[in-house]
Scaffold this motif. Sequence first.
Motif, PDB file in Angstrom:
ATOM      1  N   VAL A 112       0.828  -1.204   0.000  1.00 49.40           N
ATOM      2  CA  VAL A 112       0.000   0.000   0.000  1.00 49.40           C
ATOM      3  C   VAL A 112       0.862   1.253   0.000  1.00 49.40           C
ATOM      4  CG1 VAL A 112      -1.609   1.330   1.411  1.00 49.40           C
ATOM      5  CG2 VAL A 112      -1.984  -1.095   1.078  1.00 49.40           C
ATOM      6  N   THR A 113       1.954   1.229   0.763  1.00 52.38           N
ATOM      7  CA  THR A 113       2.764   2.435   0.900  1.00 52.38           C
ATOM      8  C   THR A 113       3.920   2.502  -0.084  1.00 52.38           C
ATOM      9  OG1 THR A 113       4.159   1.403   2.574  1.00 52.38           O
ATOM     10  CG2 THR A 113       2.237   2.658   3.344  1.00 52.38           C
ATOM     11  N   ALA A 114       4.174   1.427  -0.816  1.00 49.52           N
ATOM     12  CA  ALA A 114       5.297   1.441  -1.753  1.00 49.52           C
ATOM     13  C   ALA A 114       5.020   2.446  -2.874  1.00 49.52           C
ATOM     14  CB  ALA A 114       5.503   0.054  -2.361  1.00 49.52           C
ATOM     15  N   PRO A 115       6.039   3.188  -3.260  1.00 51.48           N
ATOM     16  CA  PRO A 115       5.841   4.153  -4.332  1.00 51.48           C
ATOM     17  C   PRO A 115       5.630   3.446  -5.670  1.00 51.48           C
ATOM     18  CG  PRO A 115       8.149   4.036  -3.733  1.00 51.48           C
ATOM     19  CD  PRO A 115       7.395   3.191  -2.749  1.00 51.48           C
ATOM     20  N   ASP A 116       4.883   4.097  -6.536  1.00 54.58           N
ATOM     21  CA  ASP A 116       4.713   3.573  -7.886  1.00 54.58           C
ATOM     22  C   ASP A 116       6.051   3.650  -8.597  1.00 54.58           C
ATOM     23  OD1 ASP A 116       2.008   3.221  -7.481  1.00 54.58           O
ATOM     24  OD2 ASP A 116       1.494   5.201  -8.249  1.00 54.58           O
ATOM     25  N   GLN A 117       6.269   2.744  -9.507  1.00 53.77           N
ATOM     26  CA  GLN A 117       7.486   2.783 -10.300  1.00 53.77           C
ATOM     27  C   GLN A 117       7.103   3.229 -11.701  1.00 53.77           C
ATOM     28  OE1 GLN A 117      10.306  -0.219  -9.939  1.00 53.77           O
ATOM     29  NE2 GLN A 117      10.239  -0.195  -7.734  1.00 53.77           N
ATOM     30  N   VAL A 118       7.721   4.314 -12.129  1.00 58.24           N
ATOM     31  CA  VAL A 118       7.399   4.909 -13.415  1.00 58.24           C
ATOM     32  C   VAL A 118       8.688   5.012 -14.223  1.00 58.24           C
ATOM     33  CG1 VAL A 118       6.502   6.971 -14.559  1.00 58.24           C
ATOM     34  CG2 VAL A 118       5.504   6.221 -12.404  1.00 58.24           C
ATOM     35  N   THR A 119       8.592   4.731 -15.506  1.00 59.41           N
ATOM     36  CA  THR A 119       9.735   4.875 -16.394  1.00 59.41           C
ATOM     37  C   THR A 119       9.596   6.184 -17.153  1.00 59.41           C
ATOM     38  OG1 THR A 119       9.861   2.490 -16.648  1.00 59.41           O
ATOM     39  CG2 THR A 119      11.017   3.813 -18.287  1.00 59.41           C
ATOM     40  N   ALA A 120      10.683   6.958 -17.146  1.00 56.10           N
ATOM     41  CA  ALA A 120      10.698   8.237 -17.856  1.00 56.10           C
ATOM     42  C   ALA A 120      11.414   8.051 -19.183  1.00 56.10           C
ATOM     43  CB  ALA A 120      11.400   9.293 -17.024  1.00 56.10           C
ATOM     44  N   SER A 121      10.867   8.660 -20.221  1.00 54.66           N
ATOM     45  CA  SER A 121      11.476   8.624 -21.543  1.00 54.66           C
ATOM     46  C   SER A 121      11.844  10.039 -21.931  1.00 54.66           C
ATOM     47  CB  SER A 121      10.486   8.081 -22.576  1.00 54.66           C
ATOM     48  OG  SER A 121       9.974   6.855 -22.157  1.00 54.66           O
ATOM     49  N   SER A 129       2.242  10.680 -19.401  1.00 53.97           N
ATOM     50  CA  SER A 129       1.990  12.097 -19.200  1.00 53.97           C
ATOM     51  C   SER A 129       3.309  12.846 -19.160  1.00 53.97           C
ATOM     52  CB  SER A 129       1.241  12.292 -17.879  1.00 53.97           C
ATOM     53  OG  SER A 129       1.153  13.648 -17.554  1.00 53.97           O
ATOM     54  N   SER A 130       3.239  14.127 -19.465  1.00 53.48           N
ATOM     55  CA  SER A 130       4.428  14.959 -19.351  1.00 53.48           C
ATOM     56  C   SER A 130       4.517  15.584 -17.959  1.00 53.48           C
ATOM     57  CB  SER A 130       4.413  16.049 -20.422  1.00 53.48           C
ATOM     58  OG  SER A 130       3.257  16.844 -20.269  1.00 53.48           O
ATOM     59  N   VAL A 131       3.537  15.287 -17.093  1.00 51.74           N
ATOM     60  CA  VAL A 131       3.528  15.798 -15.721  1.00 51.74           C
ATOM     61  C   VAL A 131       4.214  14.773 -14.829  1.00 51.74           C
ATOM     62  CG1 VAL A 131       2.072  16.501 -13.794  1.00 51.74           C
ATOM     63  CG2 VAL A 131       1.382  17.044 -16.136  1.00 51.74           C
ATOM     64  N   LYS A 132       5.190  15.232 -14.064  1.00 56.22           N
ATOM     65  CA  LYS A 132       5.944  14.329 -13.180  1.00 56.22           C
ATOM     66  C   LYS A 132       5.026  13.850 -12.055  1.00 56.22           C
ATOM     67  CE  LYS A 132      10.338  14.968 -11.732  1.00 56.22           C
ATOM     68  NZ  LYS A 132      11.437  15.581 -10.960  1.00 56.22           N
ATOM     69  N   PRO A 133       4.867  12.519 -11.904  1.00 56.87           N
ATOM     70  CA  PRO A 133       4.017  12.008 -10.818  1.00 56.87           C
ATOM     71  C   PRO A 133       4.677  12.217  -9.459  1.00 56.87           C
ATOM     72  CG  PRO A 133       5.001  10.207 -12.043  1.00 56.87           C
ATOM     73  CD  PRO A 133       5.411  11.455 -12.739  1.00 56.87           C
ATOM     74  N   ARG A 134       3.859  12.564  -8.471  1.00 56.26           N
ATOM     75  CA  ARG A 134       4.362  12.761  -7.113  1.00 56.26           C
ATOM     76  C   ARG A 134       4.432  11.412  -6.401  1.00 56.26           C
ATOM     77  NH1 ARG A 134       3.800  18.140  -4.987  1.00 56.26           N
ATOM     78  NH2 ARG A 134       3.888  17.125  -2.960  1.00 56.26           N
ATOM     79  N   ASN A 135       5.331  11.303  -5.456  1.00 52.45           N
ATOM     80  CA  ASN A 135       5.491  10.097  -4.631  1.00 52.45           C
ATOM     81  C   ASN A 135       5.663   8.840  -5.480  1.00 52.45           C
ATOM     82  OD1 ASN A 135       5.274  11.615  -2.295  1.00 52.45           O
ATOM     83  ND2 ASN A 135       3.069  11.358  -2.202  1.00 52.45           N
ATOM     84  N   ALA A 136       6.392   8.956  -6.580  1.00 50.19           N
ATOM     85  CA  ALA A 136       6.664   7.802  -7.428  1.00 50.19           C
ATOM     86  C   ALA A 136       8.169   7.686  -7.611  1.00 50.19           C
ATOM     87  CB  ALA A 136       5.983   7.958  -8.781  1.00 50.19           C
ATOM     88  N   GLU A 137       8.626   6.459  -7.758  1.00 47.77           N
ATOM     89  CA  GLU A 137      10.030   6.247  -8.073  1.00 47.77           C
ATOM     90  C   GLU A 137      10.140   6.300  -9.587  1.00 47.77           C
ATOM     91  OE1 GLU A 137      13.453   2.822  -7.756  1.00 47.77           O
ATOM     92  OE2 GLU A 137      11.756   2.747  -6.397  1.00 47.77           O
ATOM     93  N   ILE A 138      10.933   7.245 -10.078  1.00 50.52           N
ATOM     94  CA  ILE A 138      11.032   7.462 -11.521  1.00 50.52           C
ATOM     95  C   ILE A 138      12.454   7.149 -11.960  1.00 50.52           C
ATOM     96  CG2 ILE A 138      10.760   9.103 -13.397  1.00 50.52           C
ATOM     97  CD1 ILE A 138       8.915  10.713 -11.524  1.00 50.52           C
ATOM     98  N   LYS A 139      12.569   6.267 -12.951  1.00 53.10           N
ATOM     99  CA  LYS A 139      13.861   5.904 -13.526  1.00 53.10           C
ATOM    100  C   LYS A 139      13.751   5.945 -15.036  1.00 53.10           C
ATOM    101  CE  LYS A 139      15.703   2.931  -9.935  1.00 53.10           C
ATOM    102  NZ  LYS A 139      16.385   1.678  -9.657  1.00 53.10           N
ATOM    103  N   THR A 140      14.880   6.202 -15.681  1.00 58.61           N
ATOM    104  CA  THR A 140      14.925   6.147 -17.139  1.00 58.61           C
ATOM    105  C   THR A 140      15.160   4.703 -17.550  1.00 58.61           C
ATOM    106  OG1 THR A 140      17.297   6.502 -17.210  1.00 58.61           O
ATOM    107  CG2 THR A 140      15.896   8.472 -17.273  1.00 58.61           C
ATOM    108  N   LYS A 141      15.022   4.421 -18.846  1.00 61.21           N
ATOM    109  CA  LYS A 141      15.277   3.070 -19.334  1.00 61.21           C
ATOM    110  C   LYS A 141      16.727   2.681 -19.121  1.00 61.21           C
ATOM    111  CE  LYS A 141      12.184   1.460 -22.731  1.00 61.21           C
ATOM    112  NZ  LYS A 141      11.968   1.086 -24.106  1.00 61.21           N
ATOM    113  N   SER A 142      17.614   3.670 -19.144  1.00 57.18           N
ATOM    114  CA  SER A 142      19.035   3.387 -18.953  1.00 57.18           C
ATOM    115  C   SER A 142      19.382   3.182 -17.480  1.00 57.18           C
ATOM    116  CB  SER A 142      19.885   4.514 -19.546  1.00 57.18           C
ATOM    117  OG  SER A 142      19.579   5.749 -18.916  1.00 57.18           O
ATOM    118  N   GLY A 143      18.419   3.388 -16.566  1.00 56.60           N
ATOM    119  CA  GLY A 143      18.635   3.101 -15.153  1.00 56.60           C
ATOM    120  C   GLY A 143      18.921   4.305 -14.280  1.00 56.60           C
ATOM    121  N   THR A 144      18.957   5.499 -14.846  1.00 55.01           N
ATOM    122  CA  THR A 144      19.203   6.696 -14.057  1.00 55.01           C
ATOM    123  C   THR A 144      17.968   7.008 -13.220  1.00 55.01           C
ATOM    124  OG1 THR A 144      20.603   7.548 -15.811  1.00 55.01           O
ATOM    125  CG2 THR A 144      19.838   9.133 -14.164  1.00 55.01           C
TER     126      THR A 144
END
Length: 178
Positions: free
Chosen positions: A74-83, A146-161
Motif C-alpha cells: 500500500v505504501t510502496a511508491p509507484d514505479q514509473v519509467t521516464a522517456s 503524461s508529461s507531468v511528473k508524478p508525485r510520490n513515485a520512483e522514476i527511472k529512465t530506461k538506462s537506469g538513471t
Amino acid sequence: MERQEAGTTQPRPPTVAEARARDKARKQAEQAQRAAAEAEEAKRRTRKRVMMGGIAVVGVAALVGGGYLAYRAVTAPDQVTASCVQVDENGNEVVVADEYCGDGKTNFRSDTSHGGGGSLILLGWPQYRYHYGGTPTIGKPPTGGSSVKPRNAEIKTKSGTTIQRGGLGSKSTGGSGS
C-alpha cells in the motif's frame, strides 16, 4: 522321588505364598502397563501442545509478515519509467535516446523549472524533457503516459538513471541555514 506321567499327573494346588506372589506379580504388571499407558498419553498430550504452540507461532509470524507485505504494497511508491522526448516549436513530442535529457544537458527543460513558454524561447530549439509512463518507441511520439511528473513515485529512465526516489521523505528541498 515319584515320577510324573504325562497327561495323568495332576498339578498340586499352589501354596498360599505362591498364590500371593502370583497375585502380587499380576498387580505389578497391571500397574506397569497402566503407568506406560499414562506416560504415552502424557507424551501425546505434550506433543500435541507443542505442535499447537508451534502452529500458533507460525500463524502469528505469517500474520505479521502478511501485514508487513500488505503495508509495503500500500505504501510502496509507484514505479514509473521516464522517456526523453524532443519537443519542437509546435509542441509535438518524439521519443529520443536518454542521453539528451538530464541536468546540465543543452536545451533540457526540467519539470522543476517554472519558466513557462518564455523559457522555451530563451533556451532554443529543439527542447528536451521527460515523458512519464506510457509506451515509448524511439523516433515516434510517446503513447500514453503524461508529461507531468508524478508525485510520490520512483522514476527511472530506461538506462537506469534515477530521476526521483518515491515514497515518504524522498523529496529533498533546499533550506537556508540559520
